[in-house]
Design a protein around this motif. Structure first.
Motif, PDB file in Angstrom:
ATOM      1  N   HIS A  33     -19.400  -9.258  -8.917  1.00  0.00           N
ATOM      2  CA  HIS A  33     -19.036  -8.622 -10.178  1.00  0.00           C
ATOM      3  C   HIS A  33     -20.066  -8.855 -11.274  1.00  0.00           C
ATOM      4  CE1 HIS A  33     -14.840  -7.671  -9.010  1.00  0.00           C
ATOM      5  NE2 HIS A  33     -14.998  -8.735  -8.225  1.00  0.00           N
ATOM      6  N   THR A  34     -20.429  -7.780 -11.938  1.00  0.00           N
ATOM      7  CA  THR A  34     -21.152  -7.902 -13.193  1.00  0.00           C
ATOM      8  C   THR A  34     -20.154  -8.333 -14.261  1.00  0.00           C
ATOM      9  OG1 THR A  34     -22.736  -6.197 -12.583  1.00  0.00           O
ATOM     10  CG2 THR A  34     -22.458  -6.629 -14.935  1.00  0.00           C
ATOM     11  N   LEU A  35     -20.558  -9.285 -15.073  1.00  0.00           N
ATOM     12  CA  LEU A  35     -19.672  -9.841 -16.105  1.00  0.00           C
ATOM     13  C   LEU A  35     -20.290  -9.661 -17.481  1.00  0.00           C
ATOM     14  CD1 LEU A  35     -18.893 -13.181 -14.265  1.00  0.00           C
ATOM     15  CD2 LEU A  35     -17.423 -11.170 -14.351  1.00  0.00           C
ATOM     16  N   ALA A  36     -19.456  -9.685 -18.478  1.00  0.00           N
ATOM     17  CA  ALA A  36     -19.964  -9.497 -19.836  1.00  0.00           C
ATOM     18  C   ALA A  36     -19.050 -10.158 -20.843  1.00  0.00           C
ATOM     19  CB  ALA A  36     -20.088  -8.013 -20.155  1.00  0.00           C
ATOM     20  N   TRP A  37     -19.603 -10.356 -22.023  1.00  0.00           N
ATOM     21  CA  TRP A  37     -18.841 -10.794 -23.179  1.00  0.00           C
ATOM     22  C   TRP A  37     -18.919  -9.703 -24.241  1.00  0.00           C
ATOM     23  CZ3 TRP A  37     -15.863 -15.101 -23.439  1.00  0.00           C
ATOM     24  CH2 TRP A  37     -16.082 -16.104 -22.479  1.00  0.00           C
ATOM     25  N   PHE A  38     -17.778  -9.423 -24.833  1.00  0.00           N
ATOM     26  CA  PHE A  38     -17.667  -8.512 -25.969  1.00  0.00           C
ATOM     27  C   PHE A  38     -16.956  -9.263 -27.091  1.00  0.00           C
ATOM     28  CE2 PHE A  38     -18.815  -4.269 -24.315  1.00  0.00           C
ATOM     29  CZ  PHE A  38     -18.889  -4.549 -22.956  1.00  0.00           C
ATOM     30  N   ARG A  39     -17.032  -8.713 -28.285  1.00  0.00           N
ATOM     31  CA  ARG A  39     -16.296  -9.304 -29.393  1.00  0.00           C
ATOM     32  C   ARG A  39     -15.731  -8.195 -30.274  1.00  0.00           C
ATOM     33  NH1 ARG A  39     -21.337 -12.114 -32.762  1.00  0.00           N
ATOM     34  NH2 ARG A  39     -22.290 -10.168 -33.536  1.00  0.00           N
ATOM     35  N   GLN A  40     -14.696  -8.549 -31.003  1.00  0.00           N
ATOM     36  CA  GLN A  40     -14.028  -7.553 -31.838  1.00  0.00           C
ATOM     37  C   GLN A  40     -13.454  -8.209 -33.075  1.00  0.00           C
ATOM     38  OE1 GLN A  40     -10.900  -5.367 -29.825  1.00  0.00           O
ATOM     39  NE2 GLN A  40     -11.277  -3.565 -31.085  1.00  0.00           N
ATOM     40  N   THR A  41     -13.625  -7.534 -34.191  1.00  0.00           N
ATOM     41  CA  THR A  41     -13.002  -7.944 -35.454  1.00  0.00           C
ATOM     42  C   THR A  41     -12.017  -6.848 -35.872  1.00  0.00           C
ATOM     43  OG1 THR A  41     -14.850  -6.968 -36.666  1.00  0.00           O
ATOM     44  CG2 THR A  41     -14.952  -9.328 -36.202  1.00  0.00           C
ATOM     45  N   PRO A  42     -11.043  -7.206 -36.683  1.00  0.00           N
ATOM     46  CA  PRO A  42     -10.009  -6.226 -37.071  1.00  0.00           C
ATOM     47  C   PRO A  42     -10.604  -4.961 -37.673  1.00  0.00           C
ATOM     48  CG  PRO A  42      -9.337  -8.423 -37.700  1.00  0.00           C
ATOM     49  CD  PRO A  42     -10.756  -8.536 -37.230  1.00  0.00           C
ATOM     50  N   GLY A  43     -10.137  -3.834 -37.196  1.00  0.00           N
ATOM     51  CA  GLY A  43     -10.572  -2.554 -37.740  1.00  0.00           C
ATOM     52  C   GLY A  43     -11.882  -2.038 -37.194  1.00  0.00           C
ATOM     53  N   LYS A  44     -12.489  -2.795 -36.281  1.00  0.00           N
ATOM     54  CA  LYS A  44     -13.765  -2.374 -35.710  1.00  0.00           C
ATOM     55  C   LYS A  44     -13.660  -2.218 -34.214  1.00  0.00           C
ATOM     56  CE  LYS A  44     -16.827  -4.363 -39.224  1.00  0.00           C
ATOM     57  NZ  LYS A  44     -18.034  -5.202 -39.448  1.00  0.00           N
ATOM     58  N   GLU A  45     -14.586  -1.442 -33.648  1.00  0.00           N
ATOM     59  CA  GLU A  45     -14.608  -1.261 -32.213  1.00  0.00           C
ATOM     60  C   GLU A  45     -15.136  -2.522 -31.538  1.00  0.00           C
ATOM     61  OE1 GLU A  45     -15.389   3.581 -31.990  1.00  0.00           O
ATOM     62  OE2 GLU A  45     -16.806   2.169 -31.102  1.00  0.00           O
ATOM     63  N   ARG A  46     -14.768  -2.646 -30.256  1.00  0.00           N
ATOM     64  CA  ARG A  46     -15.264  -3.780 -29.481  1.00  0.00           C
ATOM     65  C   ARG A  46     -16.782  -3.674 -29.351  1.00  0.00           C
ATOM     66  NH1 ARG A  46     -11.305  -5.554 -24.755  1.00  0.00           N
ATOM     67  NH2 ARG A  46      -9.984  -5.538 -26.605  1.00  0.00           N
ATOM     68  N   GLU A  47     -17.471  -4.784 -29.572  1.00  0.00           N
ATOM     69  CA  GLU A  47     -18.923  -4.822 -29.622  1.00  0.00           C
ATOM     70  C   GLU A  47     -19.480  -5.599 -28.441  1.00  0.00           C
ATOM     71  OE1 GLU A  47     -22.425  -6.620 -32.599  1.00  0.00           O
ATOM     72  OE2 GLU A  47     -20.337  -7.240 -32.802  1.00  0.00           O
ATOM     73  N   PHE A  48     -20.484  -5.026 -27.781  1.00  0.00           N
ATOM     74  CA  PHE A  48     -21.156  -5.713 -26.685  1.00  0.00           C
ATOM     75  C   PHE A  48     -21.912  -6.928 -27.199  1.00  0.00           C
ATOM     76  CE2 PHE A  48     -23.618  -6.512 -22.989  1.00  0.00           C
ATOM     77  CZ  PHE A  48     -24.929  -6.689 -23.391  1.00  0.00           C
ATOM     78  N   VAL A  49     -21.822  -8.036 -26.463  1.00  0.00           N
ATOM     79  CA  VAL A  49     -22.540  -9.258 -26.827  1.00  0.00           C
ATOM     80  C   VAL A  49     -23.576  -9.617 -25.765  1.00  0.00           C
ATOM     81  CG1 VAL A  49     -22.331 -11.719 -27.309  1.00  0.00           C
ATOM     82  CG2 VAL A  49     -20.574 -10.132 -28.138  1.00  0.00           C
ATOM     83  N   ALA A  50     -23.140  -9.711 -24.501  1.00  0.00           N
ATOM     84  CA  ALA A  50     -24.061 -10.125 -23.443  1.00  0.00           C
ATOM     85  C   ALA A  50     -23.485  -9.738 -22.096  1.00  0.00           C
ATOM     86  CB  ALA A  50     -24.309 -11.621 -23.495  1.00  0.00           C
TER      87      ALA A  50
END
Length: 128
Positions: A33-50
């Motif tokens: 599996h390829t794995l990733a981290w995303f992050r999200q703050t209220p009112g915003k779309e989920r953002e790619f991290v790594a």
């Protein structure tokens, strides 16, 4: 299933290490599996991290965290990590780990819709 840990409250400039442990189905090893981290703050779309390939040989991080965040994995422990150094208040978010379907361990994916499994997230709060 994916389960993130390691979030918390830190001051700017400090570090955190997030971990995400995954459970796998028979015949579909964690290393597929390829794995990733995303992050999200209220009112915003989920953002790619790594993101990291199945073998761990290839990693890609977002420009916003380049030089500060490092993604790694331990396939023997079914775990992916996100080492976050030099944290800034703008890094405050809920951090999610994600896994793709495991069809090609060499894939590098950065779009959230490419991932099939998601954890519940862990909150990171960075104070100034």
């Amino acid at each position: 299933q994916l389960n993130e840990t390691g979030g918390g409250l830190v001051q700017a400039g400090q570090s955190l290490r997030l971990a995400c442990v995954g459970s796998v189905r028979a015949g579909n090893p964690f290393s597929a599996h390829t794995l990733a981290w995303f992050r999200q703050t209220p009112g915003k779309e989920r953002e790619f991290v790594a993101t990291i390939s199945g073998s761990g040989d290839v990693q890609v991080v977002a420009d916003s965290v380049k030089g500060r965040f490092t993604i790694s994995r331990d396939n023997a422990e079914n775990t992916v990590f996100l080492q976050m150094d030099g944290l800034k208040p703008e890094d405050t978010a809920v951090y999610y780990c994600a896994a793709d379907g495991g069809n090609d361990p060499n894939l590098i994916l950065i779009q959230s819709h490419d991932f099939e499994a998601w954890g519940r997230g862990t909150q990171v709060f960075v104070s100034s």
